[in-house]
Design a protein around this motif. Structure first.
Motif, PDB file in Angstrom:
ATOM      1  N   UNK A 187      -5.086   0.198  -3.630  1.00  0.00           N
ATOM      2  CA  UNK A 187      -6.309   0.843  -4.204  1.00  0.00           C
ATOM      3  C   UNK A 187      -5.886   1.964  -4.551  1.00  0.00           C
ATOM      4  N   UNK A 188      -6.530   2.417  -5.397  1.00  0.00           N
ATOM      5  CA  UNK A 188      -6.170   4.148  -5.537  1.00  0.00           C
ATOM      6  C   UNK A 188      -6.987   4.701  -4.748  1.00  0.00           C
ATOM      7  N   UNK A 189      -8.256   4.763  -4.328  1.00  0.00           N
ATOM      8  CA  UNK A 189      -8.651   5.268  -3.185  1.00  0.00           C
ATOM      9  C   UNK A 189      -8.447   5.283  -1.855  1.00  0.00           C
ATOM     10  N   UNK A 247       0.696  -1.774  -0.132  1.00  0.00           N
ATOM     11  CA  UNK A 247      -0.238   0.261   0.218  1.00  0.00           C
ATOM     12  C   UNK A 247       0.698   0.745  -0.115  1.00  0.00           C
ATOM     13  N   UNK A 248       1.646   0.894   0.859  1.00  0.00           N
ATOM     14  CA  UNK A 248       2.639   2.467   0.816  1.00  0.00           C
ATOM     15  C   UNK A 248       3.452   2.637  -0.744  1.00  0.00           C
ATOM     16  N   UNK A 249       3.648   1.500  -1.419  1.00  0.00           N
ATOM     17  CA  UNK A 249       4.182   1.866  -1.960  1.00  0.00           C
ATOM     18  C   UNK A 249       3.091   3.285  -3.563  1.00  0.00           C
ATOM     19  N   UNK A 250       1.963   2.433  -3.620  1.00  0.00           N
ATOM     20  CA  UNK A 250       1.813   3.598  -4.060  1.00  0.00           C
ATOM     21  C   UNK A 250       0.868   4.552  -3.405  1.00  0.00           C
ATOM     22  N   UNK A 251       0.686   4.688  -1.912  1.00  0.00           N
ATOM     23  CA  UNK A 251       0.965   5.814  -1.413  1.00  0.00           C
ATOM     24  C   UNK A 251       2.330   6.776  -2.272  1.00  0.00           C
ATOM     25  N   UNK A 252       3.133   6.797  -2.189  1.00  0.00           N
ATOM     26  CA  UNK A 252       4.154   7.241  -2.942  1.00  0.00           C
ATOM     27  C   UNK A 252       3.938   7.679  -4.146  1.00  0.00           C
ATOM     28  N   UNK A 253       2.916   6.759  -4.836  1.00  0.00           N
ATOM     29  CA  UNK A 253       2.902   7.079  -6.429  1.00  0.00           C
ATOM     30  C   UNK A 253       1.866   8.383  -6.719  1.00  0.00           C
ATOM     31  N   UNK A 254       1.309   8.658  -5.209  1.00  0.00           N
ATOM     32  CA  UNK A 254       0.652   9.421  -5.045  1.00  0.00           C
ATOM     33  C   UNK A 254       1.104  10.625  -4.472  1.00  0.00           C
ATOM     34  N   UNK A 255       1.772  10.603  -3.731  1.00  0.00           N
ATOM     35  CA  UNK A 255       2.640  11.606  -3.106  1.00  0.00           C
ATOM     36  C   UNK A 255       3.459  12.275  -3.869  1.00  0.00           C
ATOM     37  N   UNK A 256       4.207  11.994  -4.999  1.00  0.00           N
ATOM     38  CA  UNK A 256       5.413  12.527  -5.528  1.00  0.00           C
ATOM     39  C   UNK A 256       4.190  13.512  -6.750  1.00  0.00           C
TER      40      UNK A 256
END
Ligand code: ZN
Length: 378
Positions: free
Chosen positions: A253-255, A45-54
């Motif tokens: 998930x993206x959500x 999950x954190x990897x996807x959060x990093x994608x959204x943070x960048x």
């Protein structure tokens, strides 16, 4: 923004992995926040959060709103990401040594105490700078002999001087929760409420030298050792560090990632790392409880597991958490009920639905400490 590829020690002929970090803001800007994801490589999950943070961090930098700096490592374990067995990801323990990727970080308080004891003085901020410089030197001088230690060294080089360190993990199936040391809970509480944590587990050296505790432990352990020797120079708790458990392994998930990235950006606003209107910190979403009060439920028998409650549910003592069923046993003995031994939130549960005798079922955040010794699982 600066993207850097850090080579790891080559473990074998023809093999070379590297770690990728992103830095937003100037290298000497404060406060510094360090964020990493997926140190346990199958916890995504954190990897996807990093994608959204960048893109949000890039926008803040472009618009001149970045006062401090953020160092982001979206995939903290390139070794573990390559490990697979029988078609399954195996990213918690290194295959070569069976060591947990989130244990055995260097105890910098022990390593630096003798060097620092006589050099600290009455100015707290000067002491913080002195300790950070000594830690930087120690880490630069460290010559790891293995790929795994070279990963530990590189992560520590990026994180050791941060004011706030957030290590993004997840559990098998879980409600959002957070682990931190008591010494640095106060500055982390707003993050817990922005994320909507359902449990907060606080410890004071839970054992095993995990990443987050070794970084925050540097400060309170040094201060404690100084006091024990009758030296009373001021040494603030200059690093607040937490392991954030972003729900369960399948909760990618993206959500969810958008919601979590928003909470992290709000926390950066709260810390004034990013300029902008301060967010409203929500009311506490749970009680902070001692890690020593957390009950790990085990099944004394083998069988198929049917859960009666969900992670995030608040349980009373005696409430049935799961039934473990042996469909081959005679009569009524085929159903064994696992009940809560403490009152509190079931914050994590196993992901598989077959348990062996003695196997783990889940964890409940109880309010009263009853455990001693090493408090973390394997
Ligand atoms: Zn983990």
């Amino acid at each position: 923004m600066e993207r850097t590829e850090h080579p790891l020690l080559s473990p074998s002929l023809g093999h070379q992995k590297h770690l990728v970090s992103f830095r937003y803001g100037a290298e000497d800007a404060r406060p510094k926040v360090y964020l990493q994801a997926s140190l346990h490589a199958e916890e995504l999950p954190g990897m996807l959060v990093a994608h959204h943070l960048r893109p949000q961090l890039e926008a803040a930098e472009r618009e001149g709103r970045l006062r401090g700096q953020v160092v982001l490592v979206p995939a903290a374990n390139p070794i573990g990401l390559t490990q697979r067995l029988n078609h399954r990801a195996m990213g918690r323990f290194e295959f070569g040594t069976a060591q947990n990727f989130n244990r055995h970080y260097p105890n910098l308080a022990d390593a630096l105490f003798d060097e620092l004891r006589d050099r600290l003085g009455p100015d707290p901020q000067a002491n913080v700078a002195l300790v950070r410089a000594a830690a930087t030197r120690w880490l630069r001088d460290w010559r790891p002999a293995t790929e795994l230690d070279s990963l530990r060294r590189q992560l520590f080089l990026l994180a050791h001087d941060a004011d706030v360190v957030l290590d993004l993990h997840c559990d098998w199936e879980a409600a959002l929760h957070l682990y931190a040391e008591e010494a640095c809970w106060a500055p982390l509480a707003p993050l817990a409420w922005l994320l909507g944590c359902r449990a907060v587990l606080l410890a004071r050296d839970s054992g095993g030298e995990p990443f987050d505790e070794t970084l925050s432990g540097l400060w309170w352990r040094l201060a404690e050792r100084l006091r024990a020797q009758g030296i009373h120079h001021p040494l603030p708790q200059a690093c607040a560090s937490a392991t954030v458990e972003l729900r369960g392994e399948a909760d990618v998930s993206h959500d969810n990632a958008r919601i979590d990235a928003k909470a992290l950006m709000d926390y950066l606003l709260h810390l004034r790392v990013i300029d902008g209107p301060a967010p409203t910190i929500p009311r506490p979403s749970c009680e902070a409880t001692p890690l020593a009060g957390s009950e790990t439920l085990h099944s004394p028998v083998a069988g198929v597991v049917a859960f009666c409650v969900r992670p995030g549910d608040a349980l009373a003592v005696g409430e049935v958490v799961a039934e473990v069923i042996d469909p081959t046993a005679p009569g009524a003995s085929r159903v064994h009920r696992i009940t809560a031994g403490v009152a509190g939130v079931l914050y994590a549960a196993i992901g598989e639905r077959y348990v062996v005798a003695g196997g783990e079922i889940g964890k409940i955040a109880g309010a009263t400490p009853f455990r001693t010794g090493h408090l973390l699982g394997a």
